[in-house]
Each structure stands twice: as structure tokens, then as C-alpha cells.
Design a protein around this motif. Sequence first.
Motif, PDB file in Angstrom:
ATOM      1  N   GLU A 175       4.081   0.519   3.236  1.00  0.00           N
ATOM      2  CA  GLU A 175       5.248  -0.296   3.568  1.00  0.00           C
ATOM      3  C   GLU A 175       5.380  -1.592   2.761  1.00  0.00           C
ATOM      4  OE1 GLU A 175       7.601  -0.833   7.598  1.00  0.00           O
ATOM      5  OE2 GLU A 175       5.776  -2.044   7.613  1.00  0.00           O
ATOM      6  N   PRO A 176       4.360  -2.465   2.734  1.00  0.00           N
ATOM      7  CA  PRO A 176       4.560  -3.718   2.002  1.00  0.00           C
ATOM      8  C   PRO A 176       4.773  -3.504   0.511  1.00  0.00           C
ATOM      9  CG  PRO A 176       2.272  -3.470   2.682  1.00  0.00           C
ATOM     10  CD  PRO A 176       3.044  -2.399   3.389  1.00  0.00           C
ATOM     11  N   ILE A 177       4.125  -2.499  -0.050  1.00  0.00           N
ATOM     12  CA  ILE A 177       4.273  -2.224  -1.476  1.00  0.00           C
ATOM     13  C   ILE A 177       5.661  -1.664  -1.766  1.00  0.00           C
ATOM     14  CG2 ILE A 177       3.284  -0.956  -3.426  1.00  0.00           C
ATOM     15  CD1 ILE A 177       0.645  -0.897  -1.778  1.00  0.00           C
ATOM     16  N   MET A 178       6.167  -0.839  -0.874  1.00  0.00           N
ATOM     17  CA  MET A 178       7.516  -0.305  -1.008  1.00  0.00           C
ATOM     18  C   MET A 178       8.543  -1.435  -1.018  1.00  0.00           C
ATOM     19  SD  MET A 178       9.585   1.938   1.850  1.00  0.00           S
ATOM     20  CE  MET A 178       9.364   0.631   3.077  1.00  0.00           C
ATOM     21  N   HIS A 179       8.438  -2.370  -0.071  1.00  0.00           N
ATOM     22  CA  HIS A 179       9.381  -3.487  -0.006  1.00  0.00           C
ATOM     23  C   HIS A 179       9.306  -4.328  -1.285  1.00  0.00           C
ATOM     24  CE1 HIS A 179      10.546  -2.535   3.990  1.00  0.00           C
ATOM     25  NE2 HIS A 179       9.494  -3.051   4.612  1.00  0.00           N
TER      26      HIS A 179
END
Length: 272
Positions: free
Chosen positions: A129-133
Motif C-alpha cells: 500500500e504505501p509503495i503504491m501510493h
Amino acid sequence: MSEKGEGAMKSYLFHEHTREQLKLKAEEGYMVVVALAATEQHGPHLPVFTDSFIGEFVATEAIEEAARTVPILLCPVIPIGCSDHHIRFGGTLSFSSATYLMMLRDIGESLVSGGFRKIAFLNAHGGNEPIMHQTANDLAVKHPIWTASASYWSLSREELRKENADEVGMVPGHAGGFETSAIMALREDLVHAELGGNEHDERAWINSGPPGTFIGRHSELTGADGYTDAPNKATKERGERYLAAISRSVTAWLIRTYQSMDSGERSVVKEQ
């Protein structure tokens, strides 16, 4: 191949088109969805492909429905994610966070080079999730394009609440009652719920913060023994209800996101 008849039903799949067809779709303003998942341990009772089974089902169901309303394409689901916190249990394939960031950026750059100006990331694994954002943000900073990113559980939180999904444990949790129910609905033959036991040492702090916050501890990011709660309350029927709620929510988000991008683009062009 013509897109008439049966072929048209799958025209939302990026990988079923030729390069010429995709160039045309890029020119027509199609939004491309990059679905993210994982291959990692899910306790002693669920297959390591759990996130990918769920992610692919949700992405396919939602995009097939959304494609009836807006121009949209689904890239092949990425079945390996950032899962280093599962490595010690075995049965896990993972990219490091740095590698995963570069990989997602490269996929985005490929789509931009192909002419696409609307890119959305749809996620089915917490570690991504954080890497995607960050990837979505970086691409929009670098290029004159529109990006969006979301995890299915964030999009479906209200719908899952209406379905009382927390009746089986943490939502989404990891390999607990929620995911076990979903896999029962998708591939019941791969579930060994009895191996998860009826008791589980839950870590209450995992869900102690509001959405958008993080709390964690070394070696316990996945809960006790690699899963967050007991699967004993899971049922196929519950899984079917949860998946339907998720698919509805993701469909609505995809349509709304495309329409927002399209409306925003027309406003930008008008101002220039």
C-alpha cells in the motif's frame, strides 16, 4: 480479431489486445488499472496465493462491470508484492520495498510511453500500500497524467460494515476469518481451516489506530504465528457476501475515478 460478440466481453483485458488496438485506446483516453497482489504465507491453513486469488477476482469483477460505463482496461495482475515481513515463515515470494517501488514506477513509465494518461493502482496486499501510493504520486509529479491508488479494503469499508464482516474477526486481517471466508468462496478445495484452530492469540494493537496510521513491532507485523485471528467462524456463504460487497465498492470507485479524471482534464484544457 473483432471485438464483437463474445470477444467484446473480455475487451477490458489489456493483454488481449494488439499494440495497435492499445495505441488507439490510449488516444481515446482509456484508464488503465494495475492490480497488485502477493504470494506469501497465510498461516497453516490458506494457500500462499490468497491475496492474488482475492485481488484478481475483485479486479476482474469490478472492471468488467465498470467497463459497461467507462473506458477502462485491466493489466495482468501482479502476483508478487512487498512481503518481506512474511519471509521468515517460508512459502513467500517478495520484492524488497526499494525494488517494488522501482518495479511499479517502471510499469507506470511503460504505460505513459504507450500513450496512456489515466493510471489507477488497485491493491490487495497491505505491504504494497504505501509503495503504491508513492508510485502514483511520483508518476503524477513527473508526467502530465492522472493517477489514483487504493486498496480494496479501504474502498469497501462501509459496505463490509453493512455486511457485519467483523463477525468473523479482523477486517481484512491476515489469514483470519475474513480471508478464509473469501477463499472458501473462491477455492474451497484449498482451505484447511482445521489447521488454524479455534483459538488464536490476537494482537489487539494491530487495529488500534484509525485508518491511515501505522503501528508495528519487529517479528509481529503479521500477527501471532503469521496470522491475525482464528478462521473458525469463516464460511463460504459469508465469503460470497464479502466479495460481492468489495466488488460493488471497487466498481463504484473505478467509475467515479475515471469520471473525475475526465472532468478534470476537460477543465484543465479549457483553462489553457
